[in-house]
Design a protein around this motif. Structure first.
Motif, PDB file in Angstrom:
ATOM      1  N   LYS A   1      -7.382   0.482   3.731  1.00 59.57           N
ATOM      2  CA  LYS A   1      -6.406  -0.941   3.874  1.00 59.57           C
ATOM      3  C   LYS A   1      -5.539  -0.472   5.016  1.00 59.57           C
ATOM      4  O   LYS A   1      -5.220  -1.873   5.921  1.00 59.57           O
ATOM      5  CB  LYS A   1      -5.846  -1.381   2.577  1.00 59.57           C
ATOM      6  CG  LYS A   1      -6.644  -1.884   1.587  1.00 59.57           C
ATOM      7  CD  LYS A   1      -7.583  -3.029   1.738  1.00 59.57           C
ATOM      8  CE  LYS A   1      -8.450  -3.368   0.726  1.00 59.57           C
ATOM      9  NZ  LYS A   1      -9.095  -4.823   1.040  1.00 59.57           N
ATOM     10  N   THR A   2      -5.111   0.510   5.292  1.00 63.46           N
ATOM     11  CA  THR A   2      -4.046   0.696   6.491  1.00 63.46           C
ATOM     12  C   THR A   2      -4.656   1.429   7.758  1.00 63.46           C
ATOM     13  O   THR A   2      -4.033   1.983   8.445  1.00 63.46           O
ATOM     14  CB  THR A   2      -2.680   1.603   5.900  1.00 63.46           C
ATOM     15  OG1 THR A   2      -3.135   2.894   5.258  1.00 63.46           O
ATOM     16  CG2 THR A   2      -2.029   0.777   4.893  1.00 63.46           C
ATOM     17  N   HIS A   3      -6.118   1.469   7.577  1.00 65.94           N
ATOM     18  CA  HIS A   3      -6.849   1.825   8.727  1.00 65.94           C
ATOM     19  C   HIS A   3      -6.713   3.271   8.788  1.00 65.94           C
ATOM     20  O   HIS A   3      -6.996   3.978   9.904  1.00 65.94           O
ATOM     21  CB  HIS A   3      -6.546   1.072   9.900  1.00 65.94           C
ATOM     22  CG  HIS A   3      -6.349  -0.347   9.783  1.00 65.94           C
ATOM     23  ND1 HIS A   3      -7.539  -1.184   9.399  1.00 65.94           N
ATOM     24  CD2 HIS A   3      -5.631  -1.073   9.941  1.00 65.94           C
ATOM     25  CE1 HIS A   3      -7.428  -2.362   9.279  1.00 65.94           C
ATOM     26  NE2 HIS A   3      -5.998  -2.336   9.562  1.00 65.94           N
ATOM     27  N   LYS A   4      -6.444   4.245   7.799  1.00 68.34           N
ATOM     28  CA  LYS A   4      -6.389   5.717   7.794  1.00 68.34           C
ATOM     29  C   LYS A   4      -7.634   6.093   7.180  1.00 68.34           C
ATOM     30  O   LYS A   4      -7.532   6.711   6.202  1.00 68.34           O
ATOM     31  CB  LYS A   4      -5.146   6.082   7.153  1.00 68.34           C
ATOM     32  CG  LYS A   4      -3.838   5.446   7.865  1.00 68.34           C
ATOM     33  CD  LYS A   4      -2.570   6.078   6.943  1.00 68.34           C
ATOM     34  CE  LYS A   4      -1.274   5.466   7.779  1.00 68.34           C
ATOM     35  NZ  LYS A   4       0.010   5.843   7.069  1.00 68.34           N
TER      36      LYS A   4
ATOM     37  N   TYR B   1       0.721  -1.247   0.079  1.00 64.88           N
ATOM     38  CA  TYR B   1       0.060   0.041   0.178  1.00 64.88           C
ATOM     39  C   TYR B   1       0.733   1.361   0.098  1.00 64.88           C
ATOM     40  O   TYR B   1       0.431   2.298  -0.802  1.00 64.88           O
ATOM     41  CB  TYR B   1      -0.917  -0.028   1.123  1.00 64.88           C
ATOM     42  CG  TYR B   1      -1.884  -1.150   1.059  1.00 64.88           C
ATOM     43  CD1 TYR B   1      -2.613  -1.508   0.018  1.00 64.88           C
ATOM     44  CD2 TYR B   1      -2.110  -2.174   2.283  1.00 64.88           C
ATOM     45  CE1 TYR B   1      -3.551  -2.777   0.068  1.00 64.88           C
ATOM     46  CE2 TYR B   1      -2.685  -3.102   2.213  1.00 64.88           C
ATOM     47  CZ  TYR B   1      -3.591  -3.454   0.981  1.00 64.88           C
ATOM     48  OH  TYR B   1      -4.092  -4.684   1.040  1.00 64.88           O
ATOM     49  N   SER B   2       1.889   1.286   0.634  1.00 65.41           N
ATOM     50  CA  SER B   2       2.777   2.329   0.735  1.00 65.41           C
ATOM     51  C   SER B   2       3.252   2.788  -0.582  1.00 65.41           C
ATOM     52  O   SER B   2       3.272   3.920  -1.220  1.00 65.41           O
ATOM     53  CB  SER B   2       4.132   2.166   1.664  1.00 65.41           C
ATOM     54  OG  SER B   2       4.940   3.388   1.823  1.00 65.41           O
TER      55      SER B   2
END
Length: 316
Positions: free
Chosen positions: A276-279, A246-247
């Motif tokens: 997906k990274t809960h942000k 994801y990054s």
């Protein structure tokens, strides 16, 4: 010219919602385009009898221009194509017939165009352009097997054409011949590493066959070959996100946005990757921006609602 007037009228009718009138005008323009082609062809024959080769080429080129002016299609050929075909030793008769068939194709008279291209191929089966057009029109009219046969012939006659290989790959894939499709897409990319359509088609094929890492590697090569293409970076971001990177995906999407700030799908991609990274808060911001840029992007609204629910549940 008459064709350019038709083109202007068609656009005006479309803009005012007069679709039926626009369709009638399209038919009239199509008829005029074919009539113009016949006129240029007759002039070319007269010049040929007089031995004026430059005038012959000029008339054939103008025939091709008129067809393109009406349709705006860029499916191959184009200005200079007739000259190139003629210089390859193709007879004047075949050049004229090819130009007339191309005019029919560009005015969407596909059965007539296909019949004329077939007639040329029966007399001279070694014209790559003609085989390419037979392949394209066959696939467009639902005869994929015949399309494959023609494109295979075209690829042998013109082994330097990335477009033919890419089209052949799509046809193979449509027939479930994925191994052959992969080979064709890879040949296309070897000929033209910057061909984004071939790269995306190959990546999609690989990912559907469970080879996501291979698919992502293809997209990385595509983005490297087209560093100023927003689409290439956007495609790379999509496959990186599918791979769980994801990054890296967000970085690729940001590159796409720097090149094309109005690319809604890149903002959407960032939003999904952030979710997906809960942000969730920045994800919602990106998804809203995607909708601002493309109000028809309904999936973004669905994701916004999902992000709101996940944000609430994460604090409960």
């Amino acid at each position: 010219t008459e064709i350019s007037h038709f083109q202007s009228d068609i656009q005006k009718l479309k803009d005012t919602g007069k679709i039926r009138e626009a369709a009638s005008t399209v038919l009239a323009a199509s008829k005029s385009s074919v009539e113009l082609s016949a006129a240029h062809s007759n002039l070319a024959r007269v010049y040929d009898q007089k031995g004026d080769r430059n005038a012959v080429i000029s008339e054939l080129e103008q025939m091709n221009k008129d067809g393109m002016l009406f349709t705006g299609i860029a499916a191959g050929g184009g200005e200079g194509a007739l000259k190139a075909r003629n210089s390859d030793g193709i007879s004047l008769e075949h050049s004229q017939q090819s130009a007339q068939a191309e005019s029919l194709f560009r005015s969407s008279q596909l059965p007539q165009a296909l019949a004329q291209f077939h007639a040329i191929a029966e007399k001279n089966p070694k014209i790559a352009f003609v085989q390419d057009r037979i392949g394209l029109i066959s696939v467009m009219t639902g005869d994929v097997s015949s399309g494959i046969e023609a494109w295979e012939a075209a690829a042998k006659l013109n082994p330097s054409s990335a477009a033919i290989e890419s089209n052949l790959g799509l046809a193979y894939h449509q027939m479930g011949m994925d191994s052959e499709a992969e080979k064709s897409f890879r040949r296309a990319l070897a000929l033209d590493p910057a061909m984004e359509e071939a790269a995306l088609s190959l990546s999609d094929l690989l990912s559907k066959n469970g080879r996501l890492n291979d698919a992502t590697a293809v997209m990385k090569m595509s983005a490297a070959a087209s560093p100023r293409s927003a689409r290439a970076h956007n495609n790379l971001g999509t496959f990186l996100s599918l791979s769980g990177k994801y990054s890296e995906a967000i970085s690729a999407f940001h590159k796409a946005i720097r090149i094309d700030p109005a690319m809604a799908s890149a903002h959407y991609g960032i939003g999904v990757a952030l979710m997906k990274t809960h942000k969730y808060v920045p994800a919602i911001r990106e998804l809203k921006q995607a909708i601002v840029l493309n109000p028809k992007l309904e999936e973004a609204q669905i994701k916004i609602e999902e992000a709101h629910r996940l944000a609430v549940s994460s604090h409960s």
